[in-house]
Design a protein around this motif. Structure first.
Motif, PDB file in Angstrom:
ATOM      1  N   VAL A  32       2.418  34.153  89.873  1.00 40.55           N
ATOM      2  CA  VAL A  32       2.634  35.598  89.844  1.00 40.55           C
ATOM      3  C   VAL A  32       3.792  35.935  90.773  1.00 40.55           C
ATOM      4  O   VAL A  32       3.809  35.526  91.937  1.00 40.55           O
ATOM      5  CB  VAL A  32       1.359  36.359  90.283  1.00 40.55           C
ATOM      6  N   GLN A  33       4.756  36.686  90.232  1.00 43.26           N
ATOM      7  CA  GLN A  33       5.905  37.070  91.044  1.00 43.26           C
ATOM      8  C   GLN A  33       6.202  38.555  90.885  1.00 43.26           C
ATOM      9  O   GLN A  33       5.884  39.166  89.852  1.00 43.26           O
ATOM     10  CB  GLN A  33       7.132  36.224  90.729  1.00 43.26           C
ATOM     11  N   GLN A  34       6.821  39.114  91.927  1.00 40.35           N
ATOM     12  CA  GLN A  34       7.256  40.507  91.895  1.00 40.35           C
ATOM     13  C   GLN A  34       8.395  40.623  90.894  1.00 40.35           C
ATOM     14  O   GLN A  34       9.365  39.879  90.964  1.00 40.35           O
ATOM     15  CB  GLN A  34       7.708  40.962  93.296  1.00 40.35           C
ATOM     16  N   HIS A  35       8.265  41.533  89.943  1.00 39.44           N
ATOM     17  CA  HIS A  35       9.205  41.597  88.811  1.00 39.44           C
ATOM     18  C   HIS A  35      10.635  41.889  89.221  1.00 39.44           C
ATOM     19  O   HIS A  35      11.563  41.379  88.605  1.00 39.44           O
ATOM     20  CB  HIS A  35       8.734  42.634  87.778  1.00 39.44           C
ATOM     21  N   ASP A  36      10.863  42.703  90.237  1.00 41.20           N
ATOM     22  CA  ASP A  36      12.234  43.117  90.544  1.00 41.20           C
ATOM     23  C   ASP A  36      12.923  42.270  91.608  1.00 41.20           C
ATOM     24  O   ASP A  36      14.151  42.270  91.693  1.00 41.20           O
ATOM     25  CB  ASP A  36      12.282  44.603  90.935  1.00 41.20           C
ATOM     26  N   THR A  37      12.172  41.516  92.397  1.00 40.91           N
ATOM     27  CA  THR A  37      12.782  40.697  93.444  1.00 40.91           C
ATOM     28  C   THR A  37      12.643  39.202  93.183  1.00 40.91           C
ATOM     29  O   THR A  37      13.355  38.409  93.788  1.00 40.91           O
ATOM     30  CB  THR A  37      12.144  40.986  94.817  1.00 40.91           C
ATOM     31  N   GLY A  38      11.706  38.818  92.319  1.00 37.39           N
ATOM     32  CA  GLY A  38      11.455  37.407  92.064  1.00 37.39           C
ATOM     33  C   GLY A  38      10.585  36.742  93.122  1.00 37.39           C
ATOM     34  O   GLY A  38      10.312  35.550  93.040  1.00 37.39           O
TER      35      GLY A  38
END
Length: 122
Positions: A32-38
């Motif tokens: 799982v990763q933050q969509h806008d920062t990676g």
């Protein structure tokens, strides 16, 4: 302790289910990763049912190997994951879940479960 749903026993799209390569317990790791920062936030486990729930509700839903049950990220903590996309890797054995994370992703209260560096001896 319960077992995850058997492959093909859910409403998961058959074309997607056919591409998934599950471990012997019927699970696939989900990074799982933050969509806008990676930023990598956590690793969870999904079976067909957890993936189906994630895709249909837009909320990160996982199988807890220790508790033997499904859980929705943020259901008790309020630190919800709003799923933006789910991708399957080229081998079909790992999912990449891009989310908009509310608050910390880790149960310890840290933003990410990957907050400790390991130093390698040279």
């Amino acid at each position: 302790m319960s077992s995850p749903a058997a492959p093909g026993s859910t409403d998961l799209d058959p074309a997607v289910a056919a591409r998934l390569k599950r471990d012997p317990a019927g699970l696939v790791p989900a990074v799982v990763q933050q969509h806008d920062t990676g930023e990598v936030l956590m690793l969870g486990w999904m079976d067909d049912e957890a993936l189906h729930r994630t895709l249909t509700t837009g909320r990160g839903t996982f199988w807890s190997r220790s508790r033997g049950e499904y859980w929705v990220k943020g259901e008790t903590s309020g630190h919800r994951q709003h799923v933006r996309s789910v991708r399957l890797d080229c081998d079909g054995d790992t999912l990449l879940v891009a989310v908009d994370q509310e608050g910390p992703a880790c149960h310890t209260g840290a933003r990410t479960c990957f907050d400790r560096d390991l130093l390698l001896e040279q």
